[in-house]
Design a protein around this motif. Structure first.
Motif, PDB file in Angstrom:
ATOM      1  N   TYR A 182       1.365  -3.735   5.223  1.00 39.65           N
ATOM      2  CA  TYR A 182       2.606  -4.431   4.908  1.00 39.65           C
ATOM      3  C   TYR A 182       2.310  -5.624   4.005  1.00 39.65           C
ATOM      4  O   TYR A 182       3.052  -5.901   3.059  1.00 39.65           O
ATOM      5  CB  TYR A 182       3.295  -4.926   6.185  1.00 39.65           C
ATOM      6  N   SER A 183       1.241  -6.326   4.327  1.00 41.35           N
ATOM      7  CA  SER A 183       0.855  -7.471   3.501  1.00 41.35           C
ATOM      8  C   SER A 183       0.555  -7.017   2.074  1.00 41.35           C
ATOM      9  O   SER A 183       1.003  -7.644   1.105  1.00 41.35           O
ATOM     10  CB  SER A 183      -0.372  -8.162   4.107  1.00 41.35           C
ATOM     11  N   SER A 184      -0.187  -5.928   1.931  1.00 44.80           N
ATOM     12  CA  SER A 184      -0.519  -5.415   0.601  1.00 44.80           C
ATOM     13  C   SER A 184       0.725  -4.950  -0.146  1.00 44.80           C
ATOM     14  O   SER A 184       0.851  -5.157  -1.353  1.00 44.80           O
ATOM     15  CB  SER A 184      -1.516  -4.259   0.724  1.00 44.80           C
ATOM     16  N   VAL A 185       1.653  -4.313   0.588  1.00 45.24           N
ATOM     17  CA  VAL A 185       2.905  -3.866  -0.027  1.00 45.24           C
ATOM     18  C   VAL A 185       3.715  -5.061  -0.505  1.00 45.24           C
ATOM     19  O   VAL A 185       4.307  -5.040  -1.596  1.00 45.24           O
ATOM     20  CB  VAL A 185       3.717  -3.024   0.984  1.00 45.24           C
ATOM     21  N   TYR A 186       3.732  -6.125   0.302  1.00 43.25           N
ATOM     22  CA  TYR A 186       4.452  -7.337  -0.079  1.00 43.25           C
ATOM     23  C   TYR A 186       3.814  -7.948  -1.329  1.00 43.25           C
ATOM     24  O   TYR A 186       4.511  -8.386  -2.255  1.00 43.25           O
ATOM     25  CB  TYR A 186       4.435  -8.344   1.077  1.00 43.25           C
ATOM     26  N   VAL A 187       2.487  -7.964  -1.360  1.00 45.20           N
ATOM     27  CA  VAL A 187       1.782  -8.462  -2.553  1.00 45.20           C
ATOM     28  C   VAL A 187       2.197  -7.647  -3.774  1.00 45.20           C
ATOM     29  O   VAL A 187       2.439  -8.195  -4.860  1.00 45.20           O
ATOM     30  CB  VAL A 187       0.257  -8.383  -2.366  1.00 45.20           C
ATOM     31  N   PHE A 188       2.309  -6.328  -3.597  1.00 44.62           N
ATOM     32  CA  PHE A 188       2.690  -5.449  -4.704  1.00 44.62           C
ATOM     33  C   PHE A 188       4.100  -5.775  -5.191  1.00 44.62           C
ATOM     34  O   PHE A 188       4.330  -5.941  -6.399  1.00 44.62           O
ATOM     35  CB  PHE A 188       2.596  -3.994  -4.250  1.00 44.62           C
ATOM     36  N   SER A 189       5.053  -5.873  -4.268  1.00 41.46           N
ATOM     37  CA  SER A 189       6.432  -6.165  -4.667  1.00 41.46           C
ATOM     38  C   SER A 189       6.536  -7.545  -5.308  1.00 41.46           C
ATOM     39  O   SER A 189       7.276  -7.734  -6.286  1.00 41.46           O
ATOM     40  CB  SER A 189       7.375  -6.058  -3.458  1.00 41.46           C
TER      41      SER A 189
END
Length: 311
Positions: free
Chosen positions: A130-137
């Motif tokens: 989730y953290s990585s996905v948030y970084v991506f967005s």
């Protein structure tokens, strides 16, 4: 939740001390920061993202949750930035308010947020992704709208800038590795040294980010750091208003508890170091960006644990 969040925030802040001491002892200077920032953005951060996906076993449910988390966080960031744009109106033309808008939404999600959500949900490795996905967005916005706000150069508002940045590329590499179960396959083949090497570089991300911050801290005047209203306004927006806005938006939705909690915690982290890093690289509003980053990081040891009480 309060105690876990408080301990992990303090531990992360502790990494500032080596950089601060190096700066005070003249062993490192602000002249080194662009190079260190480049290592952070182009090497350590991508390894952190790829390493998080390699630790997980693939499941359609996990992939679906990550896709949902991406949409939610992207929409919330755009919505809050749009709201600030409406509130600021004509003032948005001033550089300091452009930085305010970016700093109020873009957070230190990977460097600061990942260790906290991992500590809060140790039995759920999905939250690291989730953290990585948030970084991506977030980086879909920061490498386009964010850099434009810092530089005023419209060339960054392009599909090229959207796709060809370290976070997008590393995520594009990480997701197929996750889907095809490369991490577990490497472990089964006795090739864990590959994932260990990637994880080691990724693990440097948070300490290096804070060391850079500590060096920067030696270059600012503390009086100006704490007496500029625009800095405190950015901190109020980033540390309190934005996370409450995000949590309220997802609170009544039929989502997993860990997903909702990750939205709150990851949106409550300090101003993004990537804004400061890019300001250093592009020689933009680096002082204001650094002040927002510094003050929000120093203050968050109170705000994040208090917001964790909502969980």
């Amino acid at each position: 939740m309060f105690t876990i969040a408080f301990k992990n925030v303090l531990m992360t802040l502790f990494y500032i001390l080596p950089g601060f001491l190096l700066g005070k002892w003249k062993k490192a200077s602000a002249e080194h920061l662009p190079s260190l920032s480049a290592v952070l953005i182009y090497v350590c951060s991508p390894c952190m993202i790829i390493g998080a996906y390699l630790q997980m076993e693939y499941s359609p449910r996990a992939l679906g949750n990550m896709g949902l988390f991406f949409v939610i966080t992207l929409v919330l960031q755009i919505a809050f930035m749009g709201l600030l744009r409406l509130i600021l109106r004509d003032k948005f033309q001033e550089a300091k308010y452009k930085v305010l808008t970016v700093a109020s939404v873009m957070g230190n999600v990977g460097f600061f947020g990942l260790p906290i959500v991992r500590a809060l949900f140790p039995e759920n490795p999905e939250v690291m992704c989730y953290s990585s996905v948030y970084v991506f967005s977030m980086n879909l916005l920061v490498f386009t709208v964010g850099v434009f706000c810092l530089t005023g150069n419209r060339k960054f508002l392009s599909l090229k800038s959207l796709l060809l940045n370290p976070t997008t590329i590393s995520t594009a590499v990480a997701i197929p590795l996750f889907i095809f179960g490369v991490g577990p396959r490497l472990a089964g083949a006795g090739l864990t040294f590959i994932t260990d090497a990637i994880g080691l570089l990724g693990g440097v991300t948070t300490p290096l980010c804070m060391i850079i911050l500590g060096i920067r801290l030696t270059t600012v005047r503390f009086r100006s750091l704490f007496t500029r209203p625009i800095v405190w306004l950015a901190c109020l927006a980033k540390l309190i208003l934005f996370p409450l806005f995000c949590y309220l938006a997802v609170y009544f939705l039929p989502l997993d508890t860990s997903l909702k909690a990750s939205v709150l915690v990851l949106s409550s982290v300090p101003c993004a170091s990537v804004v400061f890093n890019l300001a250093e690289i592009h020689h933009g509003e680096s002082e204001l960006a650094a002040n927002c980053l510094l003050v929000s990081t120093l203050v968050c040891f109170l705000t994040i644990p208090l917001l964790a009480l909502l969980l």
